[in-house]
Design a protein around this motif. Structure first.
Motif: not given
Ligand SMILES: Cc1ncc(C[n+]2csc(CCOP(=O)(O)OP(=O)(O)O)c2C)c(N)n1
Ligand code: SF4
Lengths: 71, 254
Positions: A65-69, B1-3
């Motif tokens: 799962v990836f999210k914008e920092a 993007m951050l894992l």
């Protein structure tokens, strides 16, 4: 912005992630993976909020799962 | 993007052999995350059961021993008493823990051993082909009770948390489930607490995890989660049966 990536070499097509996704943005592929399963994929990337519920129920740790920092 | 969900260090980066949708994989992740978060991996020794998790020594990235059927708590007792500096856990299915291993389970609890037990209740013997387990529900079909479990012939299911709650030595007993993401998140807290208790010297901790075996239930993984929701929860209510109240146990014998 958020997204998931499904590792097709690990996914066994159990469909638990698709059922767990509140936004219904995960579907199962119509074609076999190399390991012989119909793997999950992100079918509606614009809807994914990165909540990670899919990864909570994945027995094979196949979902990243990836999210914008957040700054 | 951050894992945001990196694979826990305490889980070896290999594909697991479990059937599609099997709860063991989720339970493994929860144990591994607890080890990571408590920083105990380097001093943890796990005992793998007999049952489908027999190969969990290939997956948990800590020292592991594979015990004979049902003997996990006895092996864990020996390990903990000789190496009190180590964190020792036993990972067992219901056929392993509540059937052939019930003696070891009860006596390790009665002795108040400072160990952690992760107990996977999937209401069946998975590895050997879906025979009736002590935890199989009334009316549930199994390969050894094809018409459904009948109390006249097969007796009644064993509720492990309720049974152990009678024992003074059992300090922490909680039953959780893996059938929804919200329940998995709750289960994680219980697993972590069961390890934290051992770090704090609080004594015998067991987490019963309601899990699925779609293969032997003969249903899809999703239907198996519904089986937990509709059938298993009524027989096995979730909750804390003992909350590790009070302080440390006397660990001087260790
Ligand atoms: C002494 C002994 N008796 C019987 C067996 C056969 N056996 C292997 S696995 C198993 C059942 C395990 O069921 P469970 O603990 O519920 O684990 P699951 O496979 O469901 O995860 C049995 C009876 C054995 N290995 N050793
Ligand atoms: S037989 Fe059941 S418990 Fe064993 S790996 Fe398959 S689904 Fe899991």
């Amino acid at each position: 912005m958020a997204k998931i990536e499904v590792d097709e070499t690990r996914c066994k097509g159990c469909e638990l992630c698709a059922a767990a996704c509140a936004k219904k943005c995960i579907a199962m592929s119509k074609t076999f993976s190399a390991t012989g399963y119909y793997p999950a994929f992100l079918c509606a990337p614009e809807l994914c909020s990165g909540c990670g519920l899919c990864a909570q129920v994945c027995p094979d740790l196949a979902i990243s799962v990836f999210k914008e920092a957040v700054r | 993007m951050l894992l945001i969900n990196p694979r826990p260090e305490s889980l070896v980066d290999v594909k697991m052999h479990y059937c599609p949708g099997c709860g063991h994989g989720v339970a493994h992740r929860l144990v591994a995350e607890a080890m990571d978060e408590l920083g105990i991996r380097e001093r943890t020794i796990g005992v793998a059961p007999v049952g489908c998790a027999v190969f969990s020594d290939d997956y948990f990235n800590c020292d592991m021993i594979q015990g004979a059927h049902g003997r996990g708590p006895a092996i864990a007792t020996g390990l903990k008493r000789t190496r009190p500096d180590c964190i020792v856990f036993s990972y067992q299915g219901d056929g392993d823990l509540a059937s052939i291993g019930m003696g070891e389970t009860i006596h390790s609890a009665a002795r108040g051993e400072n160990i952690t037990i992760i107990f996977i209740n999937n209401a069946t013997y998975g590895m050997t082909g879906g025979q009736m387990a002590p935890t199989t529900l009334m009316g549930q079909k199994a390969s050894t009770c094809p018409l459904g479990r009948d109390p006249q012939v097969n007796g009644y299911p064993i509720k492990v948390c309720e049974l152990l709650a009678q024992l003074e030595g059992a300090r922490y007993l909680e039953r959780v489930s893996l059938h929804t993401a919200a329940h998995v998140i709750k289960a994680k807290k219980a697993v972590k607490k069961a390890f934290q208790n051992q770090v704090d010297g609080k004594g015998f901790s067991l987490v019963e995890i309601l899990s699925t075996c779609p293969t032997n239930m003969g249903i899809s993984p999703l239907e198996a989660t519904k089986f937990i929701a509709d059938k298993m929860l009524a027989q096995y209510p979730l909750g804390v049966y003992k909350g590790a109240e009070g302080g440390k146990i006397d660990v001087s014998r260790n």
